[in-house]
Motif scaffolding. Structure first.
Motif, short mmCIF file in Angstrom:
data_model
loop_
_atom_site.label_atom_id
_atom_site.label_comp_id
_atom_site.label_asym_id
_atom_site.label_seq_id
_atom_site.Cartn_x
_atom_site.Cartn_y
_atom_site.Cartn_z
N LEU A 131 -8.29 -9.55 10.33
CA LEU A 131 -6.94 -9.37 9.79
C LEU A 131 -6.30 -10.72 9.56
N ARG A 132 -5.64 -10.85 8.41
CA ARG A 132 -4.79 -12.01 8.14
C ARG A 132 -3.36 -11.52 8.09
N ILE A 133 -2.52 -12.10 8.94
CA ILE A 133 -1.14 -11.62 9.10
C ILE A 133 -0.16 -12.57 8.43
N ASP A 134 0.65 -12.03 7.54
CA ASP A 134 1.74 -12.78 6.93
C ASP A 134 2.84 -12.90 7.99
N GLY A 135 2.78 -13.98 8.75
CA GLY A 135 3.50 -14.06 10.02
C GLY A 135 4.97 -13.78 9.97
N PHE A 136 5.74 -14.56 9.21
CA PHE A 136 7.18 -14.35 9.17
C PHE A 136 7.51 -12.99 8.58
N ASN A 137 6.77 -12.57 7.57
CA ASN A 137 7.03 -11.30 6.91
C ASN A 137 6.93 -10.14 7.88
N VAL A 138 5.87 -10.11 8.66
CA VAL A 138 5.66 -9.01 9.60
C VAL A 138 6.60 -9.12 10.80
N LEU A 139 6.67 -10.31 11.38
CA LEU A 139 7.42 -10.46 12.63
C LEU A 139 8.90 -10.17 12.46
N THR A 140 9.52 -10.67 11.38
CA THR A 140 10.96 -10.44 11.23
C THR A 140 11.28 -8.96 11.02
N VAL A 169 -8.68 -7.98 5.78
CA VAL A 169 -7.52 -7.14 5.51
C VAL A 169 -6.24 -7.97 5.68
N VAL A 170 -5.32 -7.79 4.76
CA VAL A 170 -4.04 -8.50 4.79
C VAL A 170 -2.96 -7.60 5.37
N ALA A 171 -2.15 -8.15 6.28
CA ALA A 171 -0.98 -7.45 6.81
C ALA A 171 0.25 -8.12 6.25
N SER A 172 0.91 -7.46 5.31
CA SER A 172 2.09 -8.03 4.66
C SER A 172 2.82 -6.92 3.93
N GLY A 176 5.63 2.44 -0.18
CA GLY A 176 5.37 2.86 1.19
C GLY A 176 5.47 1.76 2.21
N SER A 177 5.82 0.56 1.79
CA SER A 177 5.98 -0.56 2.72
C SER A 177 7.37 -0.55 3.34
N LEU A 178 7.44 -1.09 4.55
CA LEU A 178 8.71 -1.20 5.26
C LEU A 178 9.13 -2.66 5.24
N ARG A 179 10.35 -2.92 4.78
CA ARG A 179 10.83 -4.30 4.64
C ARG A 179 12.21 -4.43 5.28
N ASP A 203 4.98 -8.37 1.45
CA ASP A 203 5.44 -9.24 0.38
C ASP A 203 4.90 -8.72 -0.95
N SER A 204 5.77 -8.49 -1.91
CA SER A 204 5.37 -7.86 -3.17
C SER A 204 4.32 -8.65 -3.92
N GLU A 205 4.49 -9.97 -3.98
CA GLU A 205 3.52 -10.81 -4.69
C GLU A 205 2.15 -10.72 -4.03
N VAL A 206 2.13 -10.73 -2.72
CA VAL A 206 0.86 -10.61 -2.00
C VAL A 206 0.23 -9.26 -2.26
N LEU A 207 1.01 -8.19 -2.17
CA LEU A 207 0.46 -6.85 -2.36
C LEU A 207 -0.07 -6.63 -3.77
N ASP A 208 0.49 -7.32 -4.74
CA ASP A 208 0.04 -7.17 -6.11
C ASP A 208 -1.30 -7.85 -6.37
N HIS A 209 -1.70 -8.78 -5.49
CA HIS A 209 -2.88 -9.58 -5.80
C HIS A 209 -3.94 -9.65 -4.71
N CYS A 210 -3.65 -9.21 -3.50
CA CYS A 210 -4.66 -9.29 -2.44
C CYS A 210 -5.72 -8.21 -2.63
N ALA A 211 -6.88 -8.40 -2.00
CA ALA A 211 -7.99 -7.46 -2.17
C ALA A 211 -7.71 -6.13 -1.51
N GLN A 212 -7.19 -6.15 -0.27
CA GLN A 212 -6.86 -4.92 0.44
C GLN A 212 -5.83 -5.26 1.52
N TRP A 213 -4.99 -4.29 1.80
CA TRP A 213 -3.90 -4.56 2.72
C TRP A 213 -3.64 -3.36 3.62
N PHE A 214 -2.84 -3.64 4.63
CA PHE A 214 -2.58 -2.67 5.69
C PHE A 214 -1.09 -2.72 6.03
#
Length: 273
Positions: free
Chosen positions: A109-118, A221-224, A135-138, A226-237
């Protein structure tokens, strides 16, 4: 939390910005009225309108102004609408690459740190969270070049770690924006907690975490949210959402994922088309 450097209203008016001495990631005093139950239908309609415009190629700034002016939304409500909206094509594409909970055991897992933690901090602090069309929570927090540790920081880290351990996620790499002030201090806290709890975490501070989240190995797997990340990453959670649902059941969630029940104005297809 998405990277946000646009809120400069105080400085543009010549008013010196006050230092941030808040000890909690809590609600803004305006939120009780901005996100009251009676305000939700208009916000949902605004999200639907903005999504319709995005789907037809209209620019973000002009679309948001049009929608915000039509619904007479204050700046903070417009920010919520923007963070919740995406076109139908974006939503379908994002959801096609989203992994469910039962698919992440043993995965790196790669975690978008500030995005998830805040987002977890905001949930614990009683701030409103936005459930968007994808379906994302922001949250509505913005890291304007500075991150401030709050009372919810360590509890939030613990909730994330306990969830990842229970879900049997593989090694996790936290990515924190190096240019953000206090990112090094947060990295030290994450490493300390991981060492104390025996969690398989590493922490890095790249200058551009988004680029690394997007360009990372396809099997990671990406944990984020962030809209830009979700539009371009391979797979996310949707880690932030699942941690909140699991550990903060009383969190204040503003559900803007559903379309309004009444016709949406500019979001409505023209008749005969």
């Amino acid at each position: 939390m998405e990277k946000d450097c646009t809120n400069r209203s105080q400085m543009s008016k010549g008013i010196a910005a006050m230092p941030d001495r808040r000890s909690h990631r809590g609600a803004d005093p305006r939120d009780a009225s901005l996100f009251a139950p009676e305000a939700i239908p208009a916000l949902r309609e605004a999200v639907a309108d903005l999504a319709w415009l995005f789907g037809r190629g209209y620019a973000e700034a002009s679309s948001l102004k049009l929608v915000g002016d039509r619904h007479r939304l204050p700046d903070r409500s417009r920010k919520a609408v923007l963070r919740s909206a995406c076109s139908d094509a974006q939503r379908a594409d994002r959801l096609s690459r989203r992994l469910d909970l039962d698919a992440i055991a043993g995965r790196s897992l790669r975690i978008d740190g500030f995005n998830v933690l805040t987002t977890i901090e905001a949930a614990l602090g009683g701030a409103p969270l936005l459930l968007g069309r994808d379906g994302s929570l922001r949250d509505l927090a913005g890291v304007h070049g500075t991150y401030r540790r709050v009372e919810e920081t360590r509890p939030a880290i613990a909730l994330i770690g306990e969830a990842l351990a229970d879900w049997r996620v593989g090694p996790s790499l936290w990515l924190l924006d190096r240019p953000v002030s206090n990112s090094g201090r947060l990295a030290a806290i994450l490493r300390e907690v991981a060492s104390d709890r025996g969690w398989p975490w590493e922490v890095e501070l790249p200058f551009n975490p988004d680029a690394e989240l997007i360009a990372g190995p396809a099997e990671v797997v990406v944990a984020s949210a962030d809209s830009e990340v979700l539009d371009h990453c391979a797979q996310w959670f949707p880690m932030a959402r699942l941690v909140v649902e699991r550990a903060v059941p009383g969190a204040w969630v503003v559900d803007l994922s559903e379309p309004p029940r009444v016709g949406p104005g500019v979001a409505e297809e023209p008749s005969g088309q």
